[in-house]
Design a protein around this motif. Structure first.
Motif, PDB file in Angstrom:
ATOM      1  N   ALA A 320       6.324   0.327   2.334  1.00 37.49           N
ATOM      2  CA  ALA A 320       6.533   1.364   3.345  1.00 37.49           C
ATOM      3  C   ALA A 320       6.912   2.684   2.680  1.00 37.49           C
ATOM      4  CB  ALA A 320       7.611   0.940   4.334  1.00 37.49           C
ATOM      5  N   GLY A 321       7.632   2.595   1.562  1.00 33.52           N
ATOM      6  CA  GLY A 321       7.968   3.813   0.817  1.00 33.52           C
ATOM      7  C   GLY A 321       6.720   4.529   0.336  1.00 33.52           C
ATOM      8  N   ALA A 322       5.743   3.737  -0.139  1.00 38.56           N
ATOM      9  CA  ALA A 322       4.469   4.344  -0.556  1.00 38.56           C
ATOM     10  C   ALA A 322       3.758   4.972   0.638  1.00 38.56           C
ATOM     11  CB  ALA A 322       3.593   3.278  -1.208  1.00 38.56           C
ATOM     12  N   ALA A 323       3.860   4.321   1.804  1.00 42.04           N
ATOM     13  CA  ALA A 323       3.227   4.863   3.012  1.00 42.04           C
ATOM     14  C   ALA A 323       3.869   6.180   3.416  1.00 42.04           C
ATOM     15  CB  ALA A 323       3.325   3.847   4.148  1.00 42.04           C
ATOM     16  N   VAL A 324       5.197   6.279   3.287  1.00 36.52           N
ATOM     17  CA  VAL A 324       5.895   7.527   3.611  1.00 36.52           C
ATOM     18  C   VAL A 324       5.451   8.635   2.658  1.00 36.52           C
ATOM     19  CG1 VAL A 324       8.150   8.675   3.643  1.00 36.52           C
ATOM     20  CG2 VAL A 324       7.879   6.400   4.670  1.00 36.52           C
ATOM     21  N   MET A 325       5.322   8.320   1.369  1.00 34.70           N
ATOM     22  CA  MET A 325       4.847   9.316   0.406  1.00 34.70           C
ATOM     23  C   MET A 325       3.434   9.784   0.754  1.00 34.70           C
ATOM     24  SD  MET A 325       6.237   7.460  -3.077  1.00 34.70           S
ATOM     25  CE  MET A 325       5.671   8.733  -4.198  1.00 34.70           C
ATOM     26  N   ALA A 326       2.601   8.854   1.239  1.00 36.14           N
ATOM     27  CA  ALA A 326       1.213   9.202   1.569  1.00 36.14           C
ATOM     28  C   ALA A 326       1.115  10.121   2.762  1.00 36.14           C
ATOM     29  CB  ALA A 326       0.417   7.927   1.824  1.00 36.14           C
ATOM     30  N   LEU A 327       2.178  10.227   3.572  1.00 34.14           N
ATOM     31  CA  LEU A 327       2.129  11.072   4.768  1.00 34.14           C
ATOM     32  C   LEU A 327       1.947  12.550   4.447  1.00 34.14           C
ATOM     33  CD1 LEU A 327       4.945   9.470   6.968  1.00 34.14           C
ATOM     34  CD2 LEU A 327       2.481   9.397   7.370  1.00 34.14           C
ATOM     35  N   GLY A 354       3.369   7.806  10.613  1.00 40.13           N
ATOM     36  CA  GLY A 354       4.799   7.780  10.336  1.00 40.13           C
ATOM     37  C   GLY A 354       5.490   6.667  11.102  1.00 40.13           C
ATOM     38  N   LEU A 355       5.117   6.512  12.361  1.00 39.46           N
ATOM     39  CA  LEU A 355       5.700   5.445  13.170  1.00 39.46           C
ATOM     40  C   LEU A 355       5.341   4.074  12.602  1.00 39.46           C
ATOM     41  CD1 LEU A 355       7.240   4.664  15.757  1.00 39.46           C
ATOM     42  CD2 LEU A 355       5.045   4.749  16.979  1.00 39.46           C
ATOM     43  N   ALA A 356       4.092   3.908  12.176  1.00 44.41           N
ATOM     44  CA  ALA A 356       3.665   2.627  11.596  1.00 44.41           C
ATOM     45  C   ALA A 356       4.435   2.324  10.316  1.00 44.41           C
ATOM     46  CB  ALA A 356       2.163   2.662  11.311  1.00 44.41           C
ATOM     47  N   ALA A 357       4.690   3.360   9.484  1.00 42.53           N
ATOM     48  CA  ALA A 357       5.436   3.144   8.248  1.00 42.53           C
ATOM     49  C   ALA A 357       6.866   2.691   8.538  1.00 42.53           C
ATOM     50  CB  ALA A 357       5.445   4.429   7.418  1.00 42.53           C
ATOM     51  N   VAL A 358       7.510   3.303   9.504  1.00 34.43           N
ATOM     52  CA  VAL A 358       8.889   2.947   9.852  1.00 34.43           C
ATOM     53  C   VAL A 358       8.952   1.534  10.427  1.00 34.43           C
ATOM     54  CG1 VAL A 358      10.818   3.500  11.388  1.00 34.43           C
ATOM     55  CG2 VAL A 358       9.605   5.334  10.194  1.00 34.43           C
ATOM     56  N   LEU A 371      -1.670  -0.918   4.717  1.00 35.49           N
ATOM     57  CA  LEU A 371      -2.767  -0.282   5.446  1.00 35.49           C
ATOM     58  C   LEU A 371      -2.412   1.152   5.845  1.00 35.49           C
ATOM     59  CD1 LEU A 371      -3.965  -3.236   7.732  1.00 35.49           C
ATOM     60  CD2 LEU A 371      -5.148  -2.269   5.739  1.00 35.49           C
ATOM     61  N   THR A 372      -1.140   1.354   6.208  1.00 33.32           N
ATOM     62  CA  THR A 372      -0.688   2.702   6.562  1.00 33.32           C
ATOM     63  C   THR A 372      -0.766   3.632   5.359  1.00 33.32           C
ATOM     64  OG1 THR A 372       0.812   1.771   8.221  1.00 33.32           O
ATOM     65  CG2 THR A 372       1.238   4.030   7.493  1.00 33.32           C
TER      66      THR A 372
END
Length: 398
Positions: A320-327, A354-358, A371-372
Motif C-alpha cells: 500500500a505504501g508503494a500505491a501511495v507513492m504511485a499516486l 487513494g481510497l483503494a490504497a488506504v 493493483l492500485t
C-alpha cells in the motif's frame, strides 16, 4: 453623405469605443442599407464587442454586396478568427489576398488562422510572405518565429525572434516569441529573461507567466533531463492494445511509467521550491503550490508506510505504501489537464486510487494494493485517453 458617419465610426473604433461606432453605423445603414463599408465597419464594431455571430452576419452581407472588393473579405476573416472558426478565416483571408496580395495585414490574419489550426508550415509561409511585403512588421516577425520554433528550425526561429525584438523592443509579443524560441532550443535562462520582460511590458500576460515558470523549472538540470525523457517516452494510449499481441512490451510500459513518475516528482519538487522562494512565489497560485506540496508528501508518506510494513512483516501495508507513492502520477496528470471536465475525471480517478490504497492497508489486501500501485503509475495512459475524449483546451501560440 456617408463619409462623415463612416469617418466618425472609424475614429471611434480606433479609440476602442465600438458601441458608439455601432450607433453611428446603424444610423448610416438605416439611410443607406446597401453601404458596403457601413456593413464592414459594423462587423468590426460588433466583433470588438464579442458579438461574433452578428459580426459574421454583417461581414457576410458586405461580401455579398461587393464580392470583388478585398476589404469585406478581410473583415469577414477577422470575424471568423475572433469567433474561433479558423477554417473559414483561412478561406476569407485567401479571398482577400487574391484581390490584394500586397495587403500585409491579410497575410498576418492568414498566418494567425493557420496558427490556430496548428498548421505550422502554412503559418510560417504566410508570415514570411507577409514580411516580404512589410519587412518592418513586428507581429509578422513574431508569428514567423513561433511557427519556426514549432517546426524545430532553431537557427531561423532565433533569427526571426531577434528580428522581432529589434523591430520593436517595447513589443510584449516580440519578447514572447523570442523567449519561446530560446526555451525550445535549450536556453532556459535567456528565455526566463525574455518572459520577465514580457511581464514588465504587460503585467497581465498570463501566457508569459506560465512560460516563465516553465523556463525557471528547466534551469534545474535534473528536472530538464527527466522532462525530456518524459516527452521522449510518452507511450501513446493505443500501445495498450498491443499488449495481448506482444506481451514482452510490459517491460517497456513499466519503464515509461516509472520515467513519468520520476518526472512528476521532479515537477512537484521544483514547483514547490519556486513557489516558496521570495523572488518567484508570486508566479504561482495557491492551487499549484498545494498540488506540488501534496505530490512531495505522497512519496514520503508512501515510503514511510512501506518501511513500516517491511519492519513489521505486514505485506499489505508495505505494498500500500508503494500505491501511495504511485499516486503522484494521477494527481499531477489531473493538475496538468486543461480541459475542466477531463480534470474532474482525473481527480476523481486519483481519489478512487487513494481510497483503494488506504482500504487495502486497513483490510490487509496486498493484491488490491499491488493493483492500485500498477493503476497509479499507469495513469499516464488513463490521462491520455481522458484528454483525447475531452480535449486539451485551446492552444495559444502568440
Amino acid at each position: 453623405m456617408a463619409a462623415a458617419p463612416l469617418e466618425r465610426a472609424r475614429t471611434l473604433l480606433t479609440l476602442n469605443r465600438p458601441a458608439e461606432a455601432e450607433r453611428e453605423l446603424r444610423g448610416l445603414l438605416a439611410r443607406e442599407p446597401e453601404n458596403v463599408d457601413g456593413h464592414a465597419f459594423l462587423s468590426v464594431a460588433l466583433t470588438q464587442q464579442h458579438r461574433a455571430s452578428e459580426g459574421i452576419g454583417e461581414a457576410t452581407e458586405a461580401v455579398r454586396l461587393a464580392p470583388d472588393h478585398w476589404f469585406p473579405h478581410y473583415v469577414a476573416g477577422h470575424a471568423y478568427h475572433r469567433a474561433g472558426r479558423p477554417h473559414e478565416a483561412v478561406a476569407a483571408a485567401r479571398a482577400c489576398l487574391a484581390l490584394s496580395p500586397e495587403h500585409a495585414p491579410a497575410w498576418e490574419l492568414l498566418a494567425r488562422a493557420h496558427v490556430s489550426l496548428e498548421q505550422w508550415p502554412q503559418a510560417a509561409d504566410a508570415a514570411g510572405r507577409g514580411l516580404a511585403v512589410a519587412p518592418e512588421d513586428v507581429d509578422l516577425a513574431g508569428i514567423l518565429a513561433v511557427a519556426l520554433t514549432m517546426l524545430g528550425d532553431a537557427l531561423r526561429a532565433k533569427e526571426a525572434a531577434a528580428r522581432a525584438v529589434g523591430l520593436d523592443p517595447e513589443s510584449a509579443t516580440a519578447h514572447l516569441a523570442y523567449g519561446r524560441a530560446q526555451l525550445a532550443f535549450g536556453a532556459p535562462a535567456e528565455a526566463a529573461r525574455a518572459f520577465r520582460e514580457v511581464l514588465r511590458l504587460d503585467p497581465g500576460f498570463d501566457q508569459a507567466r506560465d512560460l516563465l515558470v516553465a523556463a525557471l523549472k528547466r534551469r534545474n538540470p535534473v528536472y530538464r533531463v527527466l522532462a525530456r525523457l518524459r516527452g521522449t517516452f510518452s507511450g501513446g494510449w493505443r500501445m495498450v492494445f498491443l499488449l495481448p499481441a506482444v506481451p514482452p512490451l510490459i517491460a517497456v510500459f513499466v519503464l515509461i511509467a516509472l520515467l513519468h513518475w520520476a518526472a512528476w516528482v521532479a515537477e512537484a519538487v521544483t514547483t514547490l521550491r519556486l513557489a516558496r522562494a521570495r523572488a518567484t512565489r508570486l508566479l504561482f497560485d495557491i492551487r499549484e503550490a498545494r498540488v506540488a506540496a501534496l505530490c512531495c508528501c505522497l512519496p514520503a508518506a508512501g515510503a514511510a508506510l512501506l518501511v513500516a510494513g517491511v519492519a513489521t512483516g505486514g505485506e499489505a501495508p508495505a505494498v500500500a505504501g508503494a500505491a501511495v507513492m504511485a499516486l503522484v502520477t494521477p494527481v499531477q496528470e489531473a493538475a496538468h489537464t486543461s480541459a475542466p471536465r477531463g480534470r474532474i475525471v482525473l481527480y476523481g480517478w486519483s481519489g478512487l486510487l487513494g481510497l483503494a490504497a488506504v482500504l487495502s492497508a486497513i483490510a490487509s489486501l496486498p493484491t488490491v494494493a499491488l493493483l492500485t500501485a500498477y493503476a497509479g503509475v499507469a495513469s499516464i495512459w488513463v490521462a491520455a485517453g481522458v484528454r483525447r475524449l475531452f480535449g486539451t483546451g485551446a492552444a495559444h501560440a502568440l
